[in-house]
Design a protein around this motif. Structure first.
Motif, PDB file in Angstrom:
ATOM      1  N   GLU A 190       0.754  -1.258   0.036  1.00 18.43           N
ATOM      2  CA  GLU A 190      -0.173  -0.011  -0.043  1.00 18.43           C
ATOM      3  C   GLU A 190       0.848   1.071  -0.030  1.00 18.43           C
ATOM      4  OE1 GLU A 190      -3.246   0.067  -0.169  1.00 18.43           O
ATOM      5  OE2 GLU A 190      -3.430  -2.144  -0.260  1.00 18.43           O
ATOM      6  N   PRO A 191       0.365   2.313  -0.762  1.00 16.44           N
ATOM      7  CA  PRO A 191       1.306   3.556  -0.604  1.00 16.44           C
ATOM      8  C   PRO A 191       1.773   3.984   0.567  1.00 16.44           C
ATOM      9  CG  PRO A 191      -0.691   3.607  -2.219  1.00 16.44           C
ATOM     10  CD  PRO A 191      -0.677   2.654  -1.567  1.00 16.44           C
ATOM     11  N   ALA A 192       0.988   3.699   1.492  1.00 13.20           N
ATOM     12  CA  ALA A 192       1.388   4.400   3.103  1.00 13.20           C
ATOM     13  C   ALA A 192       2.529   3.516   3.609  1.00 13.20           C
ATOM     14  CB  ALA A 192       0.315   4.160   4.005  1.00 13.20           C
ATOM     15  N   ASP A 193       2.386   1.911   3.223  1.00 10.74           N
ATOM     16  CA  ASP A 193       3.440   1.165   3.566  1.00 10.74           C
ATOM     17  C   ASP A 193       4.712   1.350   3.005  1.00 10.74           C
ATOM     18  OD1 ASP A 193       1.561   0.496   5.650  1.00 10.74           O
ATOM     19  OD2 ASP A 193       0.680  -1.076   4.372  1.00 10.74           O
ATOM     20  N   ARG A 194       4.707   1.660   1.820  1.00 10.52           N
ATOM     21  CA  ARG A 194       6.065   1.495   0.674  1.00 10.52           C
ATOM     22  C   ARG A 194       7.335   2.113   1.321  1.00 10.52           C
ATOM     23  NH1 ARG A 194       3.711   3.035  -4.411  1.00 10.52           N
ATOM     24  NH2 ARG A 194       2.526   0.836  -4.088  1.00 10.52           N
ATOM     25  N   PRO A 195       6.912   3.400   1.785  1.00  9.94           N
ATOM     26  CA  PRO A 195       8.399   4.072   2.381  1.00  9.94           C
ATOM     27  C   PRO A 195       9.087   3.174   3.361  1.00  9.94           C
ATOM     28  CG  PRO A 195       6.523   5.615   2.014  1.00  9.94           C
ATOM     29  CD  PRO A 195       5.801   4.174   1.821  1.00  9.94           C
ATOM     30  N   VAL A 196       8.264   2.558   4.168  1.00  5.34           N
ATOM     31  CA  VAL A 196       8.886   1.657   5.283  1.00  5.34           C
ATOM     32  C   VAL A 196       9.715   0.823   4.481  1.00  5.34           C
ATOM     33  CG1 VAL A 196       8.640   0.236   7.092  1.00  5.34           C
ATOM     34  CG2 VAL A 196       7.299   2.524   6.939  1.00  5.34           C
ATOM     35  N   ILE A 197       9.170   0.035   3.596  1.00  5.13           N
ATOM     36  CA  ILE A 197      10.079  -1.044   3.012  1.00  5.13           C
ATOM     37  C   ILE A 197      11.026  -0.554   2.183  1.00  5.13           C
ATOM     38  CG2 ILE A 197       9.691  -3.055   1.147  1.00  5.13           C
ATOM     39  CD1 ILE A 197       6.679  -3.114   1.848  1.00  5.13           C
ATOM     40  N   VAL A 198      10.949   0.522   1.458  1.00  2.00           N
ATOM     41  CA  VAL A 198      12.121   1.209   0.690  1.00  2.00           C
ATOM     42  C   VAL A 198      13.122   1.482   1.488  1.00  2.00           C
ATOM     43  CG1 VAL A 198      12.795   3.094  -0.805  1.00  2.00           C
ATOM     44  CG2 VAL A 198      10.664   1.920  -1.244  1.00  2.00           C
ATOM     45  N   THR A 199      12.908   2.087   2.781  1.00  2.00           N
ATOM     46  CA  THR A 199      14.169   2.343   3.549  1.00  2.00           C
ATOM     47  C   THR A 199      14.766   1.327   4.216  1.00  2.00           C
ATOM     48  OG1 THR A 199      12.630   4.432   4.453  1.00  2.00           O
ATOM     49  CG2 THR A 199      14.277   3.285   6.150  1.00  2.00           C
ATOM     50  N   GLU A 200      14.034   0.090   4.321  1.00  2.00           N
ATOM     51  CA  GLU A 200      14.879  -1.139   4.789  1.00  2.00           C
ATOM     52  C   GLU A 200      15.729  -1.606   3.809  1.00  2.00           C
ATOM     53  OE1 GLU A 200      14.831  -2.406   8.041  1.00  2.00           O
ATOM     54  OE2 GLU A 200      14.123  -0.280   8.308  1.00  2.00           O
ATOM     55  N   VAL A 201      15.209  -1.595   2.537  1.00  2.00           N
ATOM     56  CA  VAL A 201      16.039  -2.112   1.366  1.00  2.00           C
ATOM     57  C   VAL A 201      17.174  -1.195   1.118  1.00  2.00           C
ATOM     58  CG1 VAL A 201      16.024  -2.445  -1.045  1.00  2.00           C
ATOM     59  CG2 VAL A 201      14.131  -3.233   0.405  1.00  2.00           C
ATOM     60  N   LYS A 202      16.972  -0.012   1.415  1.00  2.00           N
ATOM     61  CA  LYS A 202      18.297   0.976   1.321  1.00  2.00           C
ATOM     62  C   LYS A 202      19.221   0.714   2.568  1.00  2.00           C
ATOM     63  CE  LYS A 202      15.848   4.618  -1.477  1.00  2.00           C
ATOM     64  NZ  LYS A 202      15.735   5.856  -1.235  1.00  2.00           N
ATOM     65  N   ARG A 203      18.698   0.652   3.823  1.00  2.00           N
ATOM     66  CA  ARG A 203      19.727   0.344   4.860  1.00  2.00           C
ATOM     67  C   ARG A 203      20.428  -0.814   4.681  1.00  2.00           C
ATOM     68  NH1 ARG A 203      15.266   1.539   9.714  1.00  2.00           N
ATOM     69  NH2 ARG A 203      15.770   3.719   9.922  1.00  2.00           N
ATOM     70  N   MET A 204      19.777  -2.086   3.951  1.00  2.00           N
ATOM     71  CA  MET A 204      20.686  -3.175   3.655  1.00  2.00           C
ATOM     72  C   MET A 204      21.750  -2.979   2.579  1.00  2.00           C
ATOM     73  SD  MET A 204      18.062  -6.501   3.475  1.00  2.00           S
ATOM     74  CE  MET A 204      16.647  -5.696   2.665  1.00  2.00           C
ATOM     75  N   LEU A 205      21.438  -2.123   1.624  1.00  2.00           N
ATOM     76  CA  LEU A 205      22.320  -1.870   0.540  1.00  2.00           C
ATOM     77  C   LEU A 205      23.599  -0.999   0.825  1.00  2.00           C
ATOM     78  CD1 LEU A 205      19.790  -1.673  -2.704  1.00  2.00           C
ATOM     79  CD2 LEU A 205      21.384  -3.601  -1.831  1.00  2.00           C
ATOM     80  N   SER A 206      22.990  -0.117   1.827  1.00  2.00           N
ATOM     81  CA  SER A 206      24.112   0.952   2.348  1.00  2.00           C
ATOM     82  C   SER A 206      24.824   0.141   3.384  1.00  2.00           C
ATOM     83  CB  SER A 206      23.505   2.180   3.125  1.00  2.00           C
ATOM     84  OG  SER A 206      22.513   2.770   2.170  1.00  2.00           O
ATOM     85  N   ALA A 207      24.321  -0.621   4.273  1.00  2.00           N
ATOM     86  CA  ALA A 207      25.152  -1.474   4.931  1.00  2.00           C
ATOM     87  C   ALA A 207      26.036  -2.247   4.236  1.00  2.00           C
ATOM     88  CB  ALA A 207      24.360  -2.304   6.018  1.00  2.00           C
ATOM     89  N   TYR A 208      25.843  -2.910   3.265  1.00  2.00           N
ATOM     90  CA  TYR A 208      26.737  -3.547   2.395  1.00  2.00           C
ATOM     91  C   TYR A 208      27.882  -2.854   1.932  1.00  2.00           C
ATOM     92  CZ  TYR A 208      28.283  -7.317  -1.060  1.00  2.00           C
ATOM     93  OH  TYR A 208      29.019  -8.367  -1.670  1.00  2.00           O
ATOM     94  N   LEU A 209      27.651  -1.697   1.299  1.00  2.00           N
ATOM     95  CA  LEU A 209      28.653  -0.819   0.741  1.00  2.00           C
ATOM     96  C   LEU A 209      29.539  -0.418   2.036  1.00  2.00           C
ATOM     97  CD1 LEU A 209      26.952   2.025  -1.535  1.00  2.00           C
ATOM     98  CD2 LEU A 209      28.389   0.119  -1.881  1.00  2.00           C
ATOM     99  N   LYS A 210      29.006  -0.104   3.230  1.00  2.00           N
ATOM    100  CA  LYS A 210      29.868   0.361   4.421  1.00  2.00           C
ATOM    101  C   LYS A 210      30.768  -0.971   4.756  1.00  2.00           C
ATOM    102  CE  LYS A 210      26.590   3.217   6.486  1.00  2.00           C
ATOM    103  NZ  LYS A 210      25.880   3.596   7.501  1.00  2.00           N
ATOM    104  N   GLU A 211      30.346  -2.127   4.445  1.00  2.00           N
ATOM    105  CA  GLU A 211      30.750  -3.594   4.666  1.00  2.00           C
ATOM    106  C   GLU A 211      31.939  -3.547   3.808  1.00  2.00           C
ATOM    107  OE1 GLU A 211      32.646  -7.400   5.101  1.00  2.00           O
ATOM    108  OE2 GLU A 211      31.062  -6.535   3.469  1.00  2.00           O
ATOM    109  N   LEU A 212      31.900  -3.182   2.741  1.00  2.00           N
ATOM    110  CA  LEU A 212      32.804  -3.373   1.596  1.00  2.00           C
ATOM    111  C   LEU A 212      33.986  -2.531   1.795  1.00  2.00           C
ATOM    112  CD1 LEU A 212      30.969  -3.651  -1.708  1.00  2.00           C
ATOM    113  CD2 LEU A 212      32.422  -5.547  -0.747  1.00  2.00           C
ATOM    114  N   ALA A 213      33.749  -1.145   2.378  1.00  2.00           N
ATOM    115  CA  ALA A 213      34.449  -0.267   2.670  1.00  2.00           C
ATOM    116  C   ALA A 213      35.534  -0.524   3.709  1.00  2.00           C
ATOM    117  CB  ALA A 213      33.815   1.083   2.894  1.00  2.00           C
ATOM    118  N   GLY A 214      35.086  -1.166   4.727  1.00  2.25           N
ATOM    119  CA  GLY A 214      35.579  -1.574   5.830  1.00  2.25           C
ATOM    120  C   GLY A 214      36.586  -2.881   5.712  1.00  2.25           C
ATOM    121  N   ARG A 215      36.482  -3.645   4.600  1.00  2.00           N
ATOM    122  CA  ARG A 215      37.304  -4.858   4.450  1.00  2.00           C
ATOM    123  C   ARG A 215      38.895  -4.674   4.309  1.00  2.00           C
ATOM    124  NH1 ARG A 215      33.966  -8.557   0.132  1.00  2.00           N
ATOM    125  NH2 ARG A 215      31.940  -8.468   1.448  1.00  2.00           N
TER     126      ARG A 215
END
Length: 215
Positions: A190-215
Motif C-alpha cells: 500500500e502506498p502508505a506502507d511502501r516508504p518503510v519497505i524502501v527504507t529497509e531495502v536501502k539500509r541493507m544496501l547501504s550497510a553492504y557498501l559500508k562493509e565493503l569499505a571496511g574490508r
C-alpha cells in the motif's frame, strides 16, 4: 471513423494504405497503456487481446488494425519499457561525484530513479520478471541487464579501486539481486506502507557498501 485508413497518392497512383499518423499513434499508445494495466493485474499468461481491447475501450477488430496478436503488443510494450529503463539507468548512474558520496547518498541516488520507473510501469514486472520470459523478450532485455551490471561494477570500482574485478562483479550481482528481489514487495505494498519497505531495502544496501569499505 478514427480507425479509418488513409491512402497516399504517389505519382498519380495510390500507395499502400496507412493509418492517420497522429490518431494512429494515439490509439497505439492507448492500446499499450491498456495492455500494461491488464498485464499488471492478470499476468502474461492470462492476458488476452480481448481483455486488452476491453480495457482500451475498443473492439477487438479495431485492435487488430494495429497489432495482430498479444505477442506483437507485448513486444512493442517491451521496447517502450526498454527505452524508459535505459533513461532511468542514465539518471541513476549520473554520479560524477560518487567517490565523495556517503553509502546512503549513493544508494539514494541510484535506487530512486529505477524505483520510480518500476512504480510508474506496473506492467513491466509482468513482462521482464517472468522466469519463463519468451525468447524474444529475453533477448531484448538481456543487453539492458548486462549494461546495468556493468554500471554497478563501474560505480563500485570508483568507490573501491582496491577491489579485484572478481570481487566487484560478485558485489554488483548481489546488490542487483537484493534490489530486484525486493521489488515485488515494494510494488505490491500500500502506498502508505511502501516508504518503510524502501527504507529497509536501502539500509541493507547501504550497510553492504559500508562493509565493503571496511574490508
Amino acid at each position: 471513423m478514427e480507425d479509418q485508413l488513409d491512402v497516399e497518392v504517389r505519382d498519380g497512383a495510390p500507395a499502400a494504405p496507412r493509418k492517420r499518423q497522429a490518431r494512429g499513434e494515439r490509439r497505439i499508445a492507448e492500446i499499450l497503456a491498456a495492455a500494461a494495466r491488464v498485464l499488471a493485474a492478470q499476468g502474461y499468461e492470462r492476458t488476452t487481446t480481448n481483455a486488452i481491447a476491453a480495457e482500451a475501450g475498443i473492439s477487438p477488430g479495431s485492435l487488430y488494425q494495429y497489432f495482430r496478436n498479444k505477442d506483437e503488443i507485448t513486444a512493442e510494450l517491451a521496447a517502450t519499457y526498454a527505452a524508459g529503463l535505459r533513461a532511468a539507468h542514465d539518471a541513476a548512474f549520473d554520479l560524477a561525484d560518487v567517490a565523495h558520496l556517503s553509502p546512503g547518498e549513493t544508494i539514494d541516488r541510484v535506487i530512486d530513479p529505477i524505483l520510480a520507473f518500476n512504480l510508474a510501469n506496473p506492467g513491466f514486472k509482468a513482462l521482464h520478471a517472468r522466469p519463463d520470459m519468451p525468447p524474444g523478450l529475453a533477448a531484448a532485455a538481456r543487453p539492458i541487464h548486462e549494461a546495468l551490471l556493468g554500471r554497478v561494477i563501474g560505480l563500485l570500482g570508483t568507490r573501491f579501486p582496491q577491489r579485484s574485478a572478481v570481487e566487484l562483479n560478485l558485489a554488483a550481482q548481489l546488490m542487483i539481486q537484493v534490489f530486484q528481489a525486493s521489488m515485488p514487495s515494494i510494488t505490491a505494498a500500500e502506498p502508505a506502507d511502501r516508504p518503510v519497505i524502501v527504507t529497509e531495502v536501502k539500509r541493507m544496501l547501504s550497510a553492504y557498501l559500508k562493509e565493503l569499505a571496511g574490508r
